[in-house]
Design a protein around this motif. Structure first.
Motif, PDB file in Angstrom:
ATOM      1  N   GLU A  38     -49.981 -95.161   7.149  1.00 56.08           N
ATOM      2  CA  GLU A  38     -50.812 -96.317   6.803  1.00 56.08           C
ATOM      3  C   GLU A  38     -51.770 -95.992   5.658  1.00 56.08           C
ATOM      4  OE1 GLU A  38     -52.679 -94.174  10.343  1.00 56.08           O
ATOM      5  OE2 GLU A  38     -50.681 -94.815   9.705  1.00 56.08           O
ATOM      6  N   HIS A  39     -52.270 -94.740   5.623  1.00 54.70           N
ATOM      7  CA  HIS A  39     -53.157 -94.328   4.535  1.00 54.70           C
ATOM      8  C   HIS A  39     -52.383 -94.260   3.219  1.00 54.70           C
ATOM      9  CE1 HIS A  39     -56.511 -91.315   3.128  1.00 54.70           C
ATOM     10  NE2 HIS A  39     -56.540 -92.463   2.483  1.00 54.70           N
ATOM     11  N   LEU A  40     -51.130 -93.755   3.272  1.00 55.57           N
ATOM     12  CA  LEU A  40     -50.291 -93.674   2.074  1.00 55.57           C
ATOM     13  C   LEU A  40     -50.038 -95.060   1.493  1.00 55.57           C
ATOM     14  CD1 LEU A  40     -48.421 -92.117   0.117  1.00 55.57           C
ATOM     15  CD2 LEU A  40     -46.591 -92.436   1.789  1.00 55.57           C
ATOM     16  N   GLN A  41     -49.692 -96.020   2.351  1.00 59.80           N
ATOM     17  CA  GLN A  41     -49.407 -97.378   1.861  1.00 59.80           C
ATOM     18  C   GLN A  41     -50.646 -98.011   1.237  1.00 59.80           C
ATOM     19  OE1 GLN A  41     -46.315 -98.452   1.624  1.00 59.80           O
ATOM     20  NE2 GLN A  41     -45.798 -96.467   2.566  1.00 59.80           N
ATOM     21  N   SER A  42     -51.804 -97.665   1.773  1.00 65.49           N
ATOM     22  CA  SER A  42     -53.050 -98.193   1.215  1.00 65.49           C
ATOM     23  C   SER A  42     -53.271 -97.673  -0.200  1.00 65.49           C
ATOM     24  CB  SER A  42     -54.223 -97.791   2.113  1.00 65.49           C
ATOM     25  OG  SER A  42     -55.449 -98.166   1.530  1.00 65.49           O
ATOM     26  N   LEU A  43     -52.986 -96.383  -0.410  1.00 66.34           N
ATOM     27  CA  LEU A  43     -53.174 -95.807  -1.742  1.00 66.34           C
ATOM     28  C   LEU A  43     -52.095 -96.288  -2.706  1.00 66.34           C
ATOM     29  CD1 LEU A  43     -54.265 -92.111  -1.017  1.00 66.34           C
ATOM     30  CD2 LEU A  43     -55.680 -94.095  -1.558  1.00 66.34           C
ATOM     31  N   LEU A  44     -50.872 -96.498  -2.189  1.00 70.95           N
ATOM     32  CA  LEU A  44     -49.795 -96.993  -3.052  1.00 70.95           C
ATOM     33  C   LEU A  44     -50.098 -98.394  -3.578  1.00 70.95           C
ATOM     34  CD1 LEU A  44     -46.567 -95.759  -1.227  1.00 70.95           C
ATOM     35  CD2 LEU A  44     -47.417 -95.003  -3.441  1.00 70.95           C
ATOM     36  N   LYS A  45     -50.886 -99.143  -2.821  1.00 73.08           N
ATOM     37  CA  LYS A  45     -51.256-100.494  -3.260  1.00 73.08           C
ATOM     38  C   LYS A  45     -52.183-100.469  -4.472  1.00 73.08           C
ATOM     39  CE  LYS A  45     -50.719-102.829   1.216  1.00 73.08           C
ATOM     40  NZ  LYS A  45     -51.425-103.488   2.339  1.00 73.08           N
ATOM     41  N   LYS A  46     -52.728 -99.279  -4.753  1.00 78.97           N
ATOM     42  CA  LYS A  46     -53.609 -99.165  -5.917  1.00 78.97           C
ATOM     43  C   LYS A  46     -52.831 -99.333  -7.217  1.00 78.97           C
ATOM     44  CE  LYS A  46     -57.013 -98.120  -3.161  1.00 78.97           C
ATOM     45  NZ  LYS A  46     -58.057 -99.112  -2.875  1.00 78.97           N
ATOM     46  N   TYR A  47     -51.504 -99.078  -7.148  1.00 77.81           N
ATOM     47  CA  TYR A  47     -50.671 -99.357  -8.318  1.00 77.81           C
ATOM     48  C   TYR A  47     -50.626-100.872  -8.493  1.00 77.81           C
ATOM     49  CZ  TYR A  47     -48.578 -94.661  -8.517  1.00 77.81           C
ATOM     50  OH  TYR A  47     -48.353 -93.320  -8.656  1.00 77.81           O
ATOM     51  N   GLN A  48     -50.930-101.355  -9.663  1.00 80.43           N
ATOM     52  CA  GLN A  48     -50.835-102.786  -9.921  1.00 80.43           C
ATOM     53  C   GLN A  48     -49.952-103.010 -11.120  1.00 80.43           C
ATOM     54  OE1 GLN A  48     -55.005-104.335  -9.899  1.00 80.43           O
ATOM     55  NE2 GLN A  48     -54.017-105.964  -8.785  1.00 80.43           N
ATOM     56  N   VAL A  49     -48.933-103.814 -10.938  1.00 90.37           N
ATOM     57  CA  VAL A  49     -48.042-104.134 -12.039  1.00 90.37           C
ATOM     58  C   VAL A  49     -48.805-104.984 -13.043  1.00 90.37           C
ATOM     59  CG1 VAL A  49     -45.856-105.241 -12.654  1.00 90.37           C
ATOM     60  CG2 VAL A  49     -46.096-104.099 -10.449  1.00 90.37           C
ATOM     61  N   LEU A  50     -48.516-104.771 -14.334  1.00 95.91           N
ATOM     62  CA  LEU A  50     -49.211-105.518 -15.383  1.00 95.91           C
ATOM     63  C   LEU A  50     -49.117-107.016 -15.143  1.00 95.91           C
ATOM     64  CD1 LEU A  50     -50.636-105.590 -18.161  1.00 95.91           C
ATOM     65  CD2 LEU A  50     -48.373-105.641 -19.188  1.00 95.91           C
ATOM     66  N   GLY A  51     -47.942-107.475 -14.759  1.00102.26           N
ATOM     67  CA  GLY A  51     -47.749-108.912 -14.560  1.00102.26           C
ATOM     68  C   GLY A  51     -48.705-109.497 -13.542  1.00102.26           C
ATOM     69  N   GLU A  52     -48.968-108.748 -12.453  1.00106.09           N
ATOM     70  CA  GLU A  52     -49.889-109.232 -11.424  1.00106.09           C
ATOM     71  C   GLU A  52     -51.311-109.321 -11.972  1.00106.09           C
ATOM     72  OE1 GLU A  52     -49.455-106.493  -8.252  1.00106.09           O
ATOM     73  OE2 GLU A  52     -47.427-107.135  -7.717  1.00106.09           O
ATOM     74  N   GLU A  53     -51.710-108.292 -12.724  1.00108.08           N
ATOM     75  CA  GLU A  53     -53.054-108.293 -13.302  1.00108.08           C
ATOM     76  C   GLU A  53     -53.200-109.431 -14.307  1.00108.08           C
ATOM     77  OE1 GLU A  53     -54.805-104.068 -13.824  1.00108.08           O
ATOM     78  OE2 GLU A  53     -52.684-103.937 -14.322  1.00108.08           O
ATOM     79  N   VAL A  54     -52.179-109.619 -15.127  1.00106.97           N
ATOM     80  CA  VAL A  54     -52.209-110.684 -16.124  1.00106.97           C
ATOM     81  C   VAL A  54     -52.295-112.045 -15.451  1.00106.97           C
ATOM     82  CG1 VAL A  54     -50.826-111.869 -17.871  1.00106.97           C
ATOM     83  CG2 VAL A  54     -51.053-109.400 -17.943  1.00106.97           C
ATOM     84  N   GLN A  55     -51.541-112.229 -14.366  1.00107.14           N
ATOM     85  CA  GLN A  55     -51.554-113.517 -13.672  1.00107.14           C
ATOM     86  C   GLN A  55     -52.940-113.832 -13.131  1.00107.14           C
ATOM     87  OE1 GLN A  55     -48.929-115.731 -13.661  1.00107.14           O
ATOM     88  NE2 GLN A  55     -50.621-117.032 -12.970  1.00107.14           N
ATOM     89  N   GLU A  56     -53.626-112.791 -12.627  1.00102.23           N
ATOM     90  CA  GLU A  56     -54.988-112.995 -12.121  1.00102.23           C
ATOM     91  C   GLU A  56     -55.904-113.502 -13.237  1.00102.23           C
ATOM     92  OE1 GLU A  56     -56.425-109.434 -10.328  1.00102.23           O
ATOM     93  OE2 GLU A  56     -54.828-109.348  -8.837  1.00102.23           O
ATOM     94  N   VAL A  57     -55.793-112.853 -14.406  1.00 97.55           N
ATOM     95  CA  VAL A  57     -56.632-113.257 -15.538  1.00 97.55           C
ATOM     96  C   VAL A  57     -56.231-114.645 -16.027  1.00 97.55           C
ATOM     97  CG1 VAL A  57     -57.372-112.666 -17.868  1.00 97.55           C
ATOM     98  CG2 VAL A  57     -56.968-110.865 -16.205  1.00 97.55           C
ATOM     99  N   LEU A  58     -54.919-114.930 -16.047  1.00 93.60           N
ATOM    100  CA  LEU A  58     -54.442-116.248 -16.485  1.00 93.60           C
ATOM    101  C   LEU A  58     -54.983-117.360 -15.596  1.00 93.60           C
ATOM    102  CD1 LEU A  58     -50.695-115.825 -17.520  1.00 93.60           C
ATOM    103  CD2 LEU A  58     -52.598-116.530 -18.955  1.00 93.60           C
ATOM    104  N   ASP A  59     -55.032-117.095 -14.290  1.00 89.37           N
ATOM    105  CA  ASP A  59     -55.548-118.109 -13.362  1.00 89.37           C
ATOM    106  C   ASP A  59     -56.993-118.466 -13.708  1.00 89.37           C
ATOM    107  OD1 ASP A  59     -53.141-118.093 -12.066  1.00 89.37           O
ATOM    108  OD2 ASP A  59     -53.790-116.742 -10.452  1.00 89.37           O
TER     109      ASP A  59
END
Length: 527
Positions: free
Chosen positions: A81-102
């Protein structure tokens, strides 16, 4: 939770945040595939948490990555569960861009016509807004992390397309709504101290930004199009040291010739090749080899791409009359030992460079020709006297950049018979004594080459990184006579007899060594 049999200590459960720069040392695909994460870096030691400590392939993959960067590795076990939490720190550019676009869409609201959007409010207010600033930061950060050399921000009829040049090839990273294009371009102009209201003529500028812990220099060029402007950003990482000739991919034989010629007291040292062939980086690396307390080095550049401590670097400005020729005249009064002229573009600059070489200065410069041999007739076409050129020219080097095969998915392959015949015919043109290693061309057994299969680490391309292929023409006494007498056919034959490798031949030997592919060499050296 780790079991008692685990060979690694457990990770501290309190670690919930990881520095993005450390996290991305291991690509996301690799981290998810092997279920591991880099969570800290202490000096040259990388700390890695693994979900399954018995997975030897995971440890081998990280060790290989660390070895390439000369890092030590220290492993820890981590709860799932700790590993999956840290893996979520990876953010795909598209997801970050979508947040800013919103956020941007809420703030600006998309109009049917981009021109209508321009009239919706002062552009100065738009470019100061958080979404636009954040979008530009996202674009440049992701480009740096992708090891791109250039960012292209270009409008189409319906959208704004962002493309990165990675390993010499352009690829689309993201597409944005067209109504954001002008605001993004304007934001970049503000950062580069360019004129916001000037959209009719091209402009050039620079931006310095800190990405992670590295100071990155961006060279900005804007170009007016039909209704919009296009921006190209050249990425120059000035935080690290300049690569050595070995790291750039030059053979030991070539390095020995280069080192011999940069120690000569005077003369002309030329590097040729098209734009994007790595000439400037090689030139800086060579200059760094002579950057000593007892030597005065002065440069004329357009633009200054890297800053060398201890070197006097000048930016030419043709609009005010400070051209390469005018600057070179001034430099000769500055008591230089070594002069670097960014490019020989005209007869006046060429003549001054030759005379500087004749009067006791070592002159480095670049020229746009297809190969090393072509530099000589090109300079003579500039009305330079052949007998002066013959006595001044020390070395001419031509180069190209080719993509290297991904080490993770490299595999041996047999070439199609027609392609192999082409390779054999090329290599038979040079004496075996000039071969960098033994190749039995008389043996009918198929030659073995390499190719990358494609994997997550190389984006399924089979290639990762680039290396240099080159041809080095050292001007000997015998060659001086042919140049002075304008006997180019005789000069060319002497080079062949002496076993001078062409760029293609150098590249084919690199393909036989497993550094690149035959297809990549042929692509880079096609006439």
């Amino acid at each position: 939770m780790p079991t008692p049999a685990s060979p690694f200590p457990p990770i501290d459960p309190s670690i919930q945040t990881v520095d993005a720069e450390v996290l991305r040392i291991i690509p996301e695909e690799v981290a998810r595939n092997y279920q591991l994460v880099a969570f800290a870096r202490v000096d040259d030691e990388l700390h890695v948490a693994v979900g399954d400590p018995t997975n030897l392939h995971a440890v081998e993959a990280v060790d290989f990555l660390a070895k390439g960067n000369r890092w030590k590795t220290k492993y820890f076990t981590i709860a799932p569960e700790h590993l999956q939490s840290l893996l979520k720190k990876y953010q795909v550019l598209g997801e970050e861009v979508q947040e800013v676009l919103d956020v941007a869409q809420e703030e600006f609201g998309e109009k049917k016509d981009a021109r209508e959007k321009e009239l919706a409010g002062p552009i100065e207010e738009v470019i100061k807004s958080a979404p636009i600033s954040q979008m530009v930061t996202l674009i440049v950060r992701h480009a740096v992390e992708s090891k791109a050399s250039d960012i292209h921000i270009e409008p189409t009829t319906k959208e704004s397309k962002i493309r990165f040049r990675v390993d010499g090839l352009l690829k689309t990273a993201i597409t944005l709504p067209l109504y954001l294009h002008q605001a993004i371009v304007s934001r970049i102009k503000v950062l580069a101290n360019l004129k916001l209201d000037e959209t009719r003529i091209p402009q050039d500028g620079r931006i310095k930004m800190t990405i992670g812990k590295n100071l990155i220099d961006f060279r900005i060029s804007t170009l007016p199009l039909l209704d919009q402007e296009k921006v190209v950003m050249r990425i120059l990482d000035t935080s690290g040291s300049l690569p050595t000739l070995v790291k750039l991919g030059f053979r030991d034989r070539y390095i020995a010739i280069i080192e011999r010629n940069i120690r000569r007291p005077h003369g002309l040292f030329l590097i040729t090749g098209p734009t994007g062939s790595g000439k400037t980086t090689t030139l800086y690396s060579v200059l760094a080899m002579r950057n000593e307390e007892t030597v005065n080095i002065s440069t004329l550049e357009d633009p200054i791409e890297y800053y060398l401590p201890g070197v006097n670097q000048s930016q030419v400005r043709s609009e005010i009359g400070f051209t390469f020729a005018a600057g070179l005249r001034a430099l000769l009064r500055q008591d230089p030992n070594i002069i670097m002229v960014g490019e020989i573009r005209d007869t006046e600059t060429g003549e001054l460079a030759v005379h500087a070489g004749l009067t006791g200065h070592l002159v480095f410069s670049t020229l746009h020709t297809r190969n090393a041999f072509g530099a000589i007739p090109r300079l003579i076409d500039m009305k330079l006297e052949p007998f002066l050129l013959a006595s001044t020219l020390n070395l001419v080097m031509a180069q190209r950049l080719v993509r290297t095969i991904c080490e993770y998915c490299k595999d041996r392959v047999e070439m199609p018979s027609d392609l192999e015949k082409r390779v054999r015919d090329d290599l038979k043109k040079i004496p075996e004594s000039a071969f960098p290693f033994k190749v039995d061309l008389a043996n009918p057994k198929p030659l073995m080459f390499f190719r990358g299969k494609g994997c997550p680490r190389c984006g399924q391309t089979g290639y990762k990184g680039r290396t240099t292929i080159a041809e080095v023409l050292e001007i000997t006494r015998d060659l001086e006579t042919s140049i002075a007498e304008h006997k180019f056919n005789e000069l060319n034959q002497k080079l062949i007899d002496a076993g001078t490798l062409t760029m293609r031949q150098d590249g084919l030997f690199k393909a036989l060594e497993g550094g690149t592919t035959v297809e990549e060499v042929l692509r880079a050296t096609q006439e």
